[in-house]
Design a protein around this motif. Sequence first.
Motif, PDB file in Angstrom:
ATOM      1  N   GLU A  31       0.822  -1.208   0.000  1.00 55.74           N
ATOM      2  CA  GLU A  31       0.000   0.000   0.000  1.00 55.74           C
ATOM      3  C   GLU A  31       0.861   1.265   0.000  1.00 55.74           C
ATOM      4  O   GLU A  31       0.593   2.211  -0.743  1.00 55.74           O
ATOM      5  CB  GLU A  31      -0.945   0.017   1.206  1.00 55.74           C
ATOM      6  CG  GLU A  31      -2.013  -1.072   1.180  1.00 55.74           C
ATOM      7  CD  GLU A  31      -2.988  -0.934   0.006  1.00 55.74           C
ATOM      8  OE1 GLU A  31      -3.155   0.184  -0.508  1.00 55.74           O
ATOM      9  OE2 GLU A  31      -3.569  -1.968  -0.397  1.00 55.74           O
ATOM     10  N   ASN A  35       1.197   4.073  -2.998  1.00 54.48           N
ATOM     11  CA  ASN A  35       0.945   5.502  -2.802  1.00 54.48           C
ATOM     12  C   ASN A  35       2.109   6.336  -3.315  1.00 54.48           C
ATOM     13  O   ASN A  35       1.911   7.390  -3.920  1.00 54.48           O
ATOM     14  CB  ASN A  35       0.727   5.803  -1.316  1.00 54.48           C
ATOM     15  CG  ASN A  35      -0.682   5.452  -0.865  1.00 54.48           C
ATOM     16  OD1 ASN A  35      -1.550   5.202  -1.686  1.00 54.48           O
ATOM     17  ND2 ASN A  35      -0.881   5.429   0.441  1.00 54.48           N
ATOM     18  N   LYS A  81      -7.712  10.536  -5.606  1.00 54.38           N
ATOM     19  CA  LYS A  81      -7.535   9.866  -6.888  1.00 54.38           C
ATOM     20  C   LYS A  81      -8.792   9.718  -7.732  1.00 54.38           C
ATOM     21  O   LYS A  81      -8.704   9.622  -8.948  1.00 54.38           O
ATOM     22  CB  LYS A  81      -6.849   8.520  -6.655  1.00 54.38           C
ATOM     23  CG  LYS A  81      -5.460   8.759  -6.035  1.00 54.38           C
ATOM     24  CD  LYS A  81      -4.779   7.546  -5.514  1.00 54.38           C
ATOM     25  CE  LYS A  81      -3.559   8.005  -4.697  1.00 54.38           C
ATOM     26  NZ  LYS A  81      -2.871   6.923  -4.047  1.00 54.38           N
TER      27      LYS A  81
HETATM   28 MG    MG Z   1      -3.280   4.031  -1.498  1.00 50.49          MG
END
Ligand code: MG
Length: 622
Positions: A31, A35, A81
């Motif tokens: 994760e 990112n 996003k």
């Molecule tokens: Mg993320």
Amino acid sequence: MTDIIQLLPDHVANQIAAGEVVQRPASVVKELVENAIDAGSENIQVVIKDAGKTLIQVVDDGKGMSLTDARMCFERHATSKIKSAEDLFSLQTKGFRGEALASIAAIAHVELKTKPEDEEVGTHIKVEGSKVVNQDVCVCPKGTSVSVKNLFYNIPARRNFLKSDAVETRHIIDEFQRVALAHPQIAFSLFHNGSELFQLPETNHRQRITNIFGGKTNEKLVPVTEETEIVEISGFVGKPEFAKKSRGEQFFFVNNRFIKSPYLNHAVVVAFEGLLKDKSYPSYFLFLKVDPKSIDINIHPTKTEIKFDDEHALYAILRSAIKHSLGQFNVAPVLDFDRDSNLDTPYEYKNKSAEVPQVEVDRNFNPFQEENARTHKTRSNSFSSNFIKERGESWESLYTGLQTEDEPKPDTDFREIEFESEEVTGNLFQPSEDSQEKSTFQLHKKYIVSTLKSGILVIDQHRAHTRILYEEMLKNITVSAAVSQQLLFPLNLQFNTHEIEIIKQLQDSLEQTGFVFSEVKSDSVQIVGIPTLISESEVEILLEQLIADFENDVPDNGFSQTDLLAKSLAKGMAVKSGTLLNNTEQQHIVNRLFACKEPGLSPSNRSVFVTLTVDELDKKFM
Ligand code: MG
Ligand code: ADP
């Protein structure tokens, strides 16, 4: 009736939701690195302590966050996003759920430092169990650094559920490799407990693969390219002759996201049809680009399955693209203009001083030996008969397990020991004066048939030998170190980082069986001694098999690790079905088998022999 339904407090809801996203340290690595990629970073550094149980830190040089965003990012469903549901159909980022940081912050101590390029100072925030415990300004470079400490500190059940450091590290390496392969234009590094596992400079796909899987990988790759309306394929498959015993190096990426697809894997395997040895798996690194509209991207964050609109067409295109590449490669070597000469492995010996050659003495040599023993040296050259030749010539080595500590090894008369072990089993076999040579014969190059007082005994030669070697190996590992044969020239073998981790984990045990490692680097090992029971040409295959076995069956403690190692090596070293054995060899197996602690079962719990008594025979003739 009173109402009983209540809303869960936020921190409880967060903890529950976190369990979905974060299963183990490797999920956090995935994760955070994703990112960093979404933030447009050019350099991403991952630092791990104690397999991520103590610390996982990801540092990037991406666009950073403003003060408000730095606070916001820990909220559930907070994302920069996507703005609407439609955005899902043109998704260019890895993340979009806005769940990762909220989940991680619910179950760990998180420290965030972040600064956008155009700001003077950055933001420093500490969050523990979803609560912000500290916030101030900080001086830091452009980009973001997230440290995750004490993962699952507030969910002891989860923490206890984590596997050994070795296993968790392998999961982290797997996740790291997957993202690093998909993004060669980004430089990545991975450090574990202060030592560097990967240092990957910015490059192209081919070099990235080589940097991850070792210097020799480059020459094993066959490029695959195909462009159609529904899919663009690029990447590489491994040449068939380098197919591995394990499925390790098989990667599909769809729009730069690692996925698993048994269906597409099948397409690759079919394309390789007829080119692979039994039970070997081709490696592949295939990058598929499809219209985001044509896939269901809304997959579970930790799952790697994906749904395609037109799976059948994709299957067919993939298969034919690979077939085509393999075909081209078979007729003429593919000219590779991309090749970077820096990738070529340097001539390793040039800086090394010469080793003093060892004089090898064949202790078996006996000028009065019968012809019989010598005749099988001239047998055909196939792998298996070589194997047996090896056995024949180093008969003595099969007895190492029988020697007692205080016995001076070099002076031992091995034929005497054979006599001894025969005595152990003397009561089982027909005592006959006319030499024992006649008391066994081989059936179908697979079974050894021997007579018993009360009937006949049929022994599976492979399982019997596996049992013998297994017990011997266990003894060597746990009680006494085995004798090792020194190699005239050191053997250099290439492995990828993942495989090296497994070898490191097993190094002590392997050395107990007679392996001597002079060097274990991040992508290769150098071996200067091997167990007397095996020949040099088998070492690579045995180690590969061993790694594959450990990948499929991860042992949880030292005891089962030793057991699995002994099983794997014994299986690989034992004579195979289909191998012709001469009488001495048959006798030898029979004698040694019945000196075993558990002669009736192979290490994988299958019957080693069956008996047929005279009574049973009599019944058949009634
Ligand atoms: Mg993320
Ligand atoms: P998602 O990635 O699904 O949006 P996350 O919880 O992983 O959700 O992140 C939340 C938000 O925090 C992201 O949308 C992004 O705006 C911001 N963010 C997280 N990590 C970084 C980073 N390394 N650099 C810049 N922004 C980041």
